[in-house]
Enzyme design. Sequence first.
Site, PDB file in Angstrom:
ATOM      1  N   ASP A 278       0.858  -1.185   0.000  1.00 35.61           N
ATOM      2  CA  ASP A 278       0.000   0.000   0.000  1.00 35.61           C
ATOM      3  C   ASP A 278       0.888   1.226   0.000  1.00 35.61           C
ATOM      4  OD1 ASP A 278      -3.285   0.182   0.733  1.00 35.61           O
ATOM      5  OD2 ASP A 278      -2.135   2.050   0.831  1.00 35.61           O
TER       6      ASP A 278
ATOM      7  N   LYS B  74      -0.658   2.819   7.257  1.00 32.80           N
ATOM      8  CA  LYS B  74      -1.411   1.558   7.217  1.00 32.80           C
ATOM      9  C   LYS B  74      -0.453   0.366   7.273  1.00 32.80           C
ATOM     10  CE  LYS B  74      -5.511   1.219   4.739  1.00 32.80           C
ATOM     11  NZ  LYS B  74      -6.303   1.169   3.510  1.00 32.80           N
TER      12      LYS B  74
ATOM     13  N   THR C 262     -13.362  -3.300  -8.753  1.00 33.25           N
ATOM     14  CA  THR C 262     -14.505  -3.259  -9.660  1.00 33.25           C
ATOM     15  C   THR C 262     -14.226  -2.203 -10.735  1.00 33.25           C
ATOM     16  OG1 THR C 262     -15.895  -3.855  -7.794  1.00 33.25           O
ATOM     17  CG2 THR C 262     -17.018  -2.889  -9.709  1.00 33.25           C
TER      18      THR C 262
ATOM     19  N   GLU D  76     -14.135  -9.180  -7.303  1.00 29.93           N
ATOM     20  CA  GLU D  76     -14.328  -9.706  -5.952  1.00 29.93           C
ATOM     21  C   GLU D  76     -15.779  -9.502  -5.526  1.00 29.93           C
ATOM     22  OE1 GLU D  76     -12.294 -11.569  -3.965  1.00 29.93           O
ATOM     23  OE2 GLU D  76     -14.245 -11.660  -3.009  1.00 29.93           O
ATOM     24  N   PHE D  77     -16.343 -10.534  -4.898  1.00 25.94           N
ATOM     25  CA  PHE D  77     -17.756 -10.451  -4.498  1.00 25.94           C
ATOM     26  C   PHE D  77     -17.942 -10.462  -2.983  1.00 25.94           C
ATOM     27  CE2 PHE D  77     -17.669 -12.286  -8.758  1.00 25.94           C
ATOM     28  CZ  PHE D  77     -18.575 -11.462  -9.416  1.00 25.94           C
TER      29      PHE D  77
ATOM     30  N   LEU E 244     -33.471  -8.804   0.733  1.00 29.00           N
ATOM     31  CA  LEU E 244     -34.900  -8.545   0.638  1.00 29.00           C
ATOM     32  C   LEU E 244     -35.432  -8.049   1.978  1.00 29.00           C
ATOM     33  CD1 LEU E 244     -36.439  -8.932  -1.980  1.00 29.00           C
ATOM     34  CD2 LEU E 244     -37.223 -11.150  -1.200  1.00 29.00           C
TER      35      LEU E 244
ATOM     36  N   CYS F 108     -19.918   0.178  -2.404  1.00 28.81           N
ATOM     37  CA  CYS F 108     -20.107  -0.480  -3.709  1.00 28.81           C
ATOM     38  C   CYS F 108     -21.398  -0.086  -4.436  1.00 28.81           C
ATOM     39  CB  CYS F 108     -20.043  -1.986  -3.536  1.00 28.81           C
ATOM     40  SG  CYS F 108     -18.401  -2.543  -3.047  1.00 28.81           S
TER      41      CYS F 108
ATOM     42  N   LYS G 290     -21.830   3.649  -5.886  1.00 28.60           N
ATOM     43  CA  LYS G 290     -20.893   4.021  -6.968  1.00 28.60           C
ATOM     44  C   LYS G 290     -21.032   3.093  -8.187  1.00 28.60           C
ATOM     45  CE  LYS G 290     -16.622   1.529  -5.745  1.00 28.60           C
ATOM     46  NZ  LYS G 290     -16.543   0.627  -6.886  1.00 28.60           N
TER      47      LYS G 290
ATOM     48  N   LYS H 293     -23.897  -0.819   7.246  1.00 31.76           N
ATOM     49  CA  LYS H 293     -24.446  -2.124   7.620  1.00 31.76           C
ATOM     50  C   LYS H 293     -23.711  -2.607   8.861  1.00 31.76           C
ATOM     51  CE  LYS H 293     -22.496  -5.711   5.396  1.00 31.76           C
ATOM     52  NZ  LYS H 293     -22.213  -6.675   4.381  1.00 31.76           N
TER      53      LYS H 293
END
Length: 438
Positions: free
Chosen positions: A37, A42, A129, A157-158, A259, A269, A272, A330
């Site tokens: 990085d 960091k 992404t 990546e998911f 849902l 994510c 954007k 979240k």
Amino acid sequence: MQGDFKTMKLCMIGTGYVGLVSGVCFSDLGNDVICVDKDKDKINKLKKGIIPIYEPGLEELVSKNYKNKRLKFSTDLKSSVKNSDIIFICVGTPTKKNGNAADLTQIYSAGKEVATYINKFKIIITKSTVPVTTGDELEKLISKKTKKNFSVVSNPEFLREGEAIRDFIYPDRIVVGANDAKSDKILKNLYSPLISKGAKYISTSRRTAELIKYAANAFLATKVTFINEIANLCEKIDVNIEDISIGIGLDKRIGSRFLRAGPAYGGSCFPKDTKAIVNTSTKFNTDLSIIKSVIKSNKKRSQLLLKRVDVILNKKIKNKKICFLGVTFKANTDDMRDSSSLKMIPYLIKKGAHVNYYDPTGKKIEFMKYKNVKCSDTIEDAVKNPDLIIIHTEWNDFKSINFKKLSKNKKLIIYDMRNILSATKIKKFGFKYFSIGR
Ligand code: NAD
């Protein structure tokens, strides 16, 4: 390791949520991983075992693999690239300051740097992404800088923040968009420990892989927005949105995840990526009208919930003490990017409210500039005095709060934006209770 799995030398450029989690998981599978990085602070923290992000299970996994020397941290891109077979670009792709397009500055600048250090065949992967055709551009850009052999591959990546390690180890699918068979074979080997545990491996063209990621995020954002709009209808007709979610979610064609009605979707994510895919469609002269509506509806959502706050407080927000339980977008993450609390809290203090918040991941820099926003260190302290408590984030810690015992205000009002509390129980305590879509 299983079967013919051959461990590899990997370099992760960008040690954020994606780079750090995937880097540490790859090292845990037996590979030698160096996480790079440009943020020296960091990297220094990571070398001392301090994890810069909140992600359950991450600290233990980093510590284990750092100690056994399969995981390293560095700011030196040159030696990291030279010593690796595969380079994963995991840098940010935020929305451009002007407009809706993805800002690819970090991708191209990482690509240019990598190009100058290629010493033998390298696979350069966009894990970030990136809009469809970014791989083509990256390939051109690197070709201009080196005559050495390389391949640019898309491997989106998911993982979800808060469940990132589990998502990495047990993914629904692994998507690899390689335009050459050699890279595809190498990537299949790299992922073979996960494939042997049941993960589906999908080989596609590079452009297809790039678009799969955006289409997936746009679809999930659509699902969230859809149920939020149905919740609006439920509120008018005395129907419970939770029953609707169960009733439609059990249909396998629909599925129950994503849902749950609640505040506007946020995070690093969906906001954007929905904007970026619409921007891409305009570039290629196609109208993605559904995604455009989703963006519009989500933008209205925070205003709509704030209007409800106004109604709940009898249009008297001024001088009211409002407590936010949770401010992240979240649960189980410290990520504040595009959280709806960033819209709600400034609005409420502008209207004269005094806001305090408690979040299990601590004080947020985003609210430090506001005089009338205070951070409480404990749940007990947070819920003691407010007129209104807004449950903004669905942390487990909030599900079992004894409001009766902790609140000094007999006229306490609770607005549960995540439907995590029992209405009957709260009302039994004599408090007023409001929720979403019921
Ligand atoms: P992040 O902001 O947490 O991390 C990016 C890191 O890259 C930062 O630490 C930054 O300092 C570093 N960086 C930037 N340029 C660099 C360079 N030239 N050299 C070295 N380091 C550099 O971002 P993130 O949340 O991990 O997201 C990264 C990408 O992955 C984005 O495209 C995002 O859309 C995508 N993604 C994110 C998630 C998620 O849940 N966060 C999930 C899937 C995909």
